[in-house]
Every structure is written in C-alpha cells, then in structure tokens.
Design a protein around this motif. Structure first.
Motif, short mmCIF file in Angstrom:
data_model
loop_
_atom_site.label_atom_id
_atom_site.label_comp_id
_atom_site.label_asym_id
_atom_site.label_seq_id
_atom_site.Cartn_x
_atom_site.Cartn_y
_atom_site.Cartn_z
N LEU A 132 0.84 -1.19 0.00
CA LEU A 132 0.00 0.00 0.00
C LEU A 132 0.88 1.25 0.00
N PRO A 133 0.54 2.25 -0.84
CA PRO A 133 1.39 3.46 -0.92
C PRO A 133 1.61 4.14 0.42
N VAL A 134 0.56 4.24 1.24
CA VAL A 134 0.73 4.95 2.51
C VAL A 134 1.67 4.20 3.43
N VAL A 135 1.64 2.86 3.40
CA VAL A 135 2.53 2.06 4.24
C VAL A 135 3.97 2.20 3.75
N GLN A 136 4.15 2.18 2.42
CA GLN A 136 5.50 2.32 1.87
C GLN A 136 6.06 3.71 2.14
N THR A 137 5.22 4.73 2.03
CA THR A 137 5.68 6.10 2.29
C THR A 137 6.19 6.24 3.71
N LEU A 138 5.53 5.60 4.64
CA LEU A 138 5.94 5.67 6.04
C LEU A 138 7.10 4.75 6.36
N GLY A 139 7.43 3.84 5.43
CA GLY A 139 8.52 2.93 5.66
C GLY A 139 8.22 1.89 6.72
N LEU A 140 6.96 1.45 6.80
CA LEU A 140 6.54 0.49 7.82
C LEU A 140 6.27 -0.87 7.21
N ARG A 141 6.15 -1.87 8.07
CA ARG A 141 5.72 -3.20 7.63
C ARG A 141 4.22 -3.33 7.81
N GLY A 142 3.59 -4.14 6.95
CA GLY A 142 2.16 -4.35 7.06
C GLY A 142 1.75 -4.88 8.41
N SER A 143 2.60 -5.71 9.02
CA SER A 143 2.25 -6.29 10.33
C SER A 143 2.18 -5.20 11.40
N ASP A 144 3.04 -4.16 11.29
CA ASP A 144 2.98 -3.06 12.24
C ASP A 144 1.65 -2.32 12.13
N VAL A 145 1.24 -2.08 10.89
CA VAL A 145 -0.02 -1.38 10.67
C VAL A 145 -1.19 -2.22 11.18
N ARG A 146 -1.16 -3.54 10.89
CA ARG A 146 -2.24 -4.42 11.33
C ARG A 146 -2.37 -4.40 12.86
N ASN A 147 -1.28 -4.51 13.57
CA ASN A 147 -1.33 -4.49 15.03
C ASN A 147 -1.90 -3.18 15.56
N CYS A 148 -1.50 -2.09 14.92
CA CYS A 148 -2.00 -0.78 15.34
C CYS A 148 -3.51 -0.69 15.15
N VAL A 149 -4.01 -1.15 13.98
CA VAL A 149 -5.45 -1.10 13.70
C VAL A 149 -6.23 -2.00 14.65
N GLN A 150 -5.74 -3.21 14.88
CA GLN A 150 -6.44 -4.12 15.78
C GLN A 150 -6.56 -3.54 17.19
N ASN A 151 -5.49 -2.94 17.68
CA ASN A 151 -5.55 -2.31 18.99
C ASN A 151 -6.54 -1.16 19.00
N MET A 152 -6.55 -0.40 17.94
CA MET A 152 -7.42 0.76 17.85
C MET A 152 -8.90 0.37 17.87
N LEU A 153 -9.23 -0.76 17.22
CA LEU A 153 -10.63 -1.16 17.10
C LEU A 153 -11.11 -2.02 18.26
N THR A 154 -10.22 -2.42 19.14
CA THR A 154 -10.63 -3.29 20.24
C THR A 154 -10.42 -2.68 21.62
N THR A 155 -9.69 -1.58 21.71
CA THR A 155 -9.45 -0.96 23.01
C THR A 155 -10.74 -0.43 23.61
N ASN A 156 -10.84 -0.47 24.93
CA ASN A 156 -12.05 0.00 25.62
C ASN A 156 -12.20 1.51 25.51
N GLU A 157 -11.08 2.23 25.49
CA GLU A 157 -11.11 3.69 25.37
C GLU A 157 -10.76 4.06 23.94
N ALA A 158 -11.78 4.35 23.14
CA ALA A 158 -11.54 4.69 21.73
C ALA A 158 -10.74 5.98 21.64
N PRO A 159 -9.62 5.96 20.89
CA PRO A 159 -8.81 7.19 20.76
C PRO A 159 -9.55 8.25 19.95
#
Length: 704
Positions: free
Chosen positions: A617-644
C-alpha cells in the motif's frame, strides 16, 4: 436590547430596554392556565436584538420552572433528523432525559414535550423552509393538544403560508422588531451611567440600532471612566468602524478580537493557539462580555459585520502579521474540517473562502469575487421557488450566457421542471435577505434513475461519461455523490447587484456544498468559463466536438472532486496558483509525511490480514513500515475500551462489523445498528475518516 459590559476597569451593569410588548406576551403565555400550543414569530434585521430577546425569554421561562429548549437554526433545521436530534441532545444535557432503547426519536421528543408545559426557542430560523412541510404536517399536529410555545427568530419572519394556514395561522403572534425609539435609547444610555450631555447626541447619531448603540456606549463609557483618556470625549461615531472596536476593548482584548475575526467561533484554548501571549480566563470572560461578541456552544463568535471590519483593519495595520495569523487559522480550521460533520464542514468551508477571497478570480465575465457580499445561510430549494427560477432563467438567456450549451434553448424550462421534480436536491439557490432567489444552478445527481433524463435533454453528455456509464446505471440513489450541472442563471435585472457579483455568490455557495466529499461536473465550450474553472481548481476530464463540427467549438468536461481531494489541499492549490510570489507556505513544517484519509483507511481494513498486499500500500510504503505493524495498530485501535479521539465506540463497532467480522450484508448491518441504510452508509464513511485521523498520528510516530 441588552447592555453586555466589558470586564475590566469599566464594568457597567447589565441593562435591558425595549421588548416590552414581546416579553409581556411571553409571560402571559407562561402564566395563562388555558395556554395551548402557539408560535411566536420574531423577525428583524441583523443587530436588532433577536438573540437578546430570546435569551430574556429563556431566563423568564427558566424562572417560571418551564421546560425550556434552545435550537440554533443554522445547524439544526437542515433536516427533520437534525431537528429531532438537537432536541434530544438538549433534553439529555439540560434535563437528564434519556431515550429508551428502541423508542423512535420522534415519539421520544413528542412525549417529553407533551408531559409538561414547554418552550422551544429557535434562533436563526432562515433555514426553516427546508423542513417546514414536515413540521406542519407531521410534527406540530402531534402537539396540537399540548402546551408548547415555539419562539422562532429570523430576519424575514415565518413564510406567508404559515400565517395563512387555516390550522396554524390563528396560533401565530408576529413580533417584527424595530429600531429602538428615542425614549428607549435615552433610557438605555441613562442606565449605562453616561453623562447627560451625551445622551441626546448619541440617540440621534446611532439611529436606534441596538448593535451600534451598545458598541458606542462601550466606547464612550470607557473614555468617560478612564482617567488616561482625557477630558474630551471626541466625535461620537455614527457608523460601525474598527476605531469603535479598538476603543471598546483593551489592547490585549483587541488582539484577541483580531484573532477571533479569523475564526467562525473559538473557545479559550483555540484562541490561545493563535495568540502571542495566552489569554487568561479573566480576559476570555471579558471578551465574551463585549456587546458584539456572542457565546455559543463552540465558543465565542463575532457578528459577521464586525468580523469583516476587524480583518480589514488587521490587514491594513500589519500585512505580514495578518498573513501569518491567517495561515495559522487556516491550519487550525483544516484540522477541524477533517473531524467535523457535514453541517460543520459547510460552515468552515464558507469561512475559509471568505478568509481567502482575494485569491479568487476578480473582474471575471461570470463571477467577480472582489465584492464582500455575504451569501448568508444557505436555504435549500423549495417547490414555491420554481416560478421565480423560471423567470430568472428566461430573463438571463437573452443578454447573457447563463444557460446550458448541451440543451436546446426551447427545452430549458422543461428541464428545470424535471430537475425540480426528480432531483430537487440538485438545485442550489442564493437568496436575498427576504428569501427571494437571486441566482441558482441546477443539475442531476448521477445514479441509475437519472441517466435517462440526461440522455433525453443532453444526449452529448453520455459520451463524456462513457467510462462511468455502467457503474452509474446500477448505482442506487442513496449512494450518489456526483452532481452534473446543466443550468445556471442570475438575476440580470437586479438594481443593486451586477450579474458577476451574483455569479460569485452562486459559485461560492455551490463550492461550499461540494466540500462535504462530493464531486461536481460542469461541461462548457465557453472560453471564459474554461478560464474560471481552471482558476478554481477544476480538472479537465475529457472533451467532444460540439454538434460534431470543428466550427462549433469543443465541449470540455470539468470536474471538482472532493471525494478524493481534501478541502484544505484544494484551497492551498488555489492560493499557490493565484497568490503573490514569496507567499509563505500553508504547509506546516511538522506535517506527517503521509496522511491516512478515509479511502486509505478502507484499503488498510480490506487488506488487514493479507500481509504481502498490505506491505505494497502506498501509505505504508511512504511511512517505511511493515504491514504487520499497521495491522497491530489497527487491531488495537478497534478493540481498546477507550476509543482514541476522534474515533468513538460506535465507530469501532461499525468498522469491526463491516471489515473484521464480515458475516452480514449492509441491510442487515443497518438493522443491527437501528439505522436506515443511508444513515449507516454515512456513519461508515465518518468512522473511516475518524480512523484515518487516528492512524495518521499513530503511524507517523512509528516512521522509520
């Protein structure tokens, strides 16, 4: 009117003069044991005291123990849903009334209003026409046997059909507010504590306009009470000017006023983001007590006339500092825009266009943006407008080119009738203060049911839509996001405004409507219009020969697409194209290298468990991240009790159901969330935008 004092060395008491008849009638309704559901129609020009009167009524009703609710018509009269949601929010916040699960919103609101005597005050009612049919046929009849008083304030008053209604006409009392009488002005000035010798002169020179009178009294009381001001009181101002504003406030407060003029509204924290020295709580309180500053749910706001004067004065006093502050205000508003709902986005967009109006085209054949005309609050098309629009169209055809090049002239009238019948939301109207149309543009929202109408009136347009026809023919009405404009006209005979000025007003209003994630299509062979569209950031998307001959010219399809372009980026491009060389960049230095918008957030969710594709994905490549890092971030975001923030628990639930669980279709999901399919679709888009904002912040902190 009221005296709203400054807070500082000069603190006169708060006084009310006038409103004798209005408040007497209001208090009579409150105490009459036989009161029935009634309507008070409060009207008058800007600065006449409509809001002040409603505030006094609010205080009187609260003192009488009456359930009292307040709505702001600028934001809560757009739809019946917004109206009911505003009442629900007020009932919950002010009285702790909570709707039971499963209880329809309309039933809840009607039930609460009929339980006891109630007062509903609606300020800024110019948008009432958008829901007046629903109010008169569906909402008010449910309250006919109750004890509810509606107080509706607007510049022009309720439309004539309200007063002529056989059922509601006799329930209306009209209160057109007029200028203060000489006796009321003198009474007001006497209570303010000004010297006797000033009162007659002030009364003569302020003409009884409450806003000007209060501002003049602020200045003269400050001079009279300040030993450093000198004995001479100087010339009493006879018109609104920046000099009055500067003297009505201390230097620190005047700087805060200058900053406030750059924003639609601001709380203390927001103001301090643009101030050299922080404004303390006492200063913010003093600012809110000035006679031309109003407190709202979003913070303090200035009368639009005052805001314009302050901006003009600021730009003349210190042009460089004005540029810096305006850019800072733009960045702040761009942040707010991305997190705002559609109604708030329109308000922010209109304000930004006014801030940067000098960068829009001037002295153009169709739209001259150089005149500081206020388009006012947008009021949607209503059926009774049609005759006026037909007259504007007929009058504009002969002397000007305000018509479609795709449609035969003899079919203009029939086309406008059909747009009003099948796609009324595709008509954008600009009105004068009385609500009469001054200009309009009209077209079809593109979806499966409207393509046949396009083919009938403008068959050439289908060739310009060839790449999208298949998709559009199966697109349901509720998912449409593209407006194709076919007709436009202004009042070419108006005695006060030139056609180019009205054209600019119309274009500004249309642009504001498009900013909420929509796409607009214009098609023309007119070289003047081509130049205008280029200056306004439209993109050329195809062309055909007009009538198939070289001599007739070339029809070009122009698009302005806010579905995939953010409003702030569009404004930056306009300024880059038209601004002077060396104008400081609008891009903040600490801006993330990549932003995740709603579209990118959707792509991430769809590929969440496909690591290889996520990596690409262009946005992931631009940030220089791995897909697994993004996936973990999204999963935490959608399951945490306190929505950011700004993600909400509802956003989390919708995104999990749609993109993670994937076990139900959209109709079933809408039912699960107790929404219509259209409402669920809108909430889904908003949830993606909120997720994108949170992801932008989170992933930027992880950049390698």
């Amino acid at each position: 009117m009221e005296w709203i004092p400054t807070s500082g060395p000069y603190v006169p008491r708060r006084h009310i003069v006038g409103f004798t008849r209005e408040l007497a009638s209001f208090k009579q309704w409150l105490t009459d044991s036989n009161s029935t559901t009634s309507l008070f129609d409060v009207s008058g020009i800007g600065g006449i005291g409509k809001t002040t009167l409603l505030l006094e009524m609010t205080k009187a009703a609260a003192q009488a123990g009456i359930l009292t609710l307040w709505l702001d018509g600028q934001s809560e009269l757009a739809t019946s849903g917004a109206f009911l949601s505003g009442l629900e929010a007020s009932l919950k916040i002010e009285y702790g009334r909570q709707r039971e699960p499963g209880l329809p919103l309309l039933s809840f609101v009607v039930g609460e209003l009929t339980r006891q005597r109630s007062v509903l005050l609606i300020d800024n009612c110019s948008r009432l026409t958008g829901i007046e049919g629903w109010l008169m046929s569906s909402f008010l009849p449910k309250l006919s046997g109750a004890e509810v008083l509606f107080v509706m304030a607007s510049r022009g008053g309720l439309p004539i059909q309200w007063h002529t209604s056989p059922y509601w006409g006799h329930r209306i009392q009209a209160f057109p507010l007029s200028l203060l009488t000489r006796a009321e002005v003198l009474d007001y000035l006497h209570r303010c504590g000004l010297d006797d010798m000033l009162r007659t002169d002030i009364a003569r020179k302020t003409d009884g306009l409450p806003l000007l009178l209060a501002m003049t009294a602020d200045v003269l009381y400050s001079r009279q009470s300040n030993p450093d001001a000198g004995a001479g009181l100087g010339e009493i101002p006879g018109r609104l000017s920046a000099d009055i504003l500067r003297e009505a406030a201390s230097p620190d407060l005047y700087q805060a006023l200058s900053v406030l003029s750059l924003l639609p509204a601001a709380d203390q924290a927001t103001l301090n983001r643009l101030m050299d020295a922080p404004l303390e709580a006492a200063g913010y309180y003093a600012l809110g007590n000035l006679s031309f500053v109003r407190r709202t749910a979003c913070g303090l706001t200035l009368h639009h006339v005052i805001a314009g004067l302050l901006r003009s004065d600021f730009a003349q006093r210190d042009a460089d500092q004005f540029q810096v502050r305006r850019q800072q205000a733009f960045q702040l508003l761009a942040e707010q825009f991305r997190l705002a709902d559609v109604r708030q986005q329109r308000g922010i967009a209109a304000h930004i266009l006014e801030l940067y109006r000098e960068f829009l085209p001037s002295a153009h054949a169709y739209a001259d943006f150089s005149t500081a005309l206020n388009p006012g609050v947008h009021t949607p098309f209503r059926p009774e407008d049609l005759d006026s629009l037909q007259q504007l169209l007929a009058a504009a055809i002969s002397p000007t080119n305000w018509q479609s090049e795709l449609v035969h002239a003899q079919e203009y009238s029939a086309l406008l009738d059909d747009i009003a019948r099948y796609s009324p939301e595709g008509i954008c109207v600009v009105r004068d203060d009385s609500g009469a149309p001054l200009a309009f543009c009209a077209g079809f929202w593109l979806h499966g049911s409207t393509l046949s109408m396009l083919d009938r009136y403008a068959p050439g347009i289908l060739a310009l839509l060839s790449d999208e026809q298949a998709t559009l023919r199966t697109l349901p009405r509720e998912l449409t996001d593209t407006l194709c404009v076919l007709l436009a006209a202004v009042d070419v005979r108006h005695p006060l405004y030139g056609p180019e000025e009205l054209g600019a007003l119309l274009m500004r209003q249309w642009l504001v409507e498009m900013t909420s994630g929509l796409r607009g299509i214009m098609i023309t062979a007119d070289p003047q219009l081509k130049g205008l569209f280029q200056n306004l950031g439209f993109q050329k998307m195809g062309h055909i020969k007009l009538n198939g001959t070289e001599a007739e010219g070339e029809l070009i399809r122009w698009e302005l697409d806010f579905r995939h372009q953010t409003f702030d980026k569009w404004v930056k491009e306009i300024i880059r194209q038209t601004g002077p060389a060396g104008l400081p960049s609008l891009i903040p230095r600490n801006e993330p290298r990549a932003k995740v918008d709603g579209s990118a957030a959707k792509q991430i969710l769809e590929l969440l468990f496909r690591g290889d594709e996520m990596d690409q994905l262009p946005v992931v490549q631009t940030l220089g991240l791995r897909g697994s890092d993004v996936r973990n971030c999204v999963q935490n975001m959608l399951t945490t009790n306190e929505a950011p923030y700004p993600l909400t628990q509802l956003d989390q639930s919708i995104l999990r159901a749609v993109y993670l669980q994937r076990n139900r279709n959209k109709n079933q999901l809408a039912d699960d969330f107790h929404m219509s399919r259209t409402t669920f679709y809108r909430h889904s888009l908003q949830a993606l935008e909120h997720m994108g904002h949170v992801l932008t912040q989170a992933l930027s902190g992880m950049e390698s």
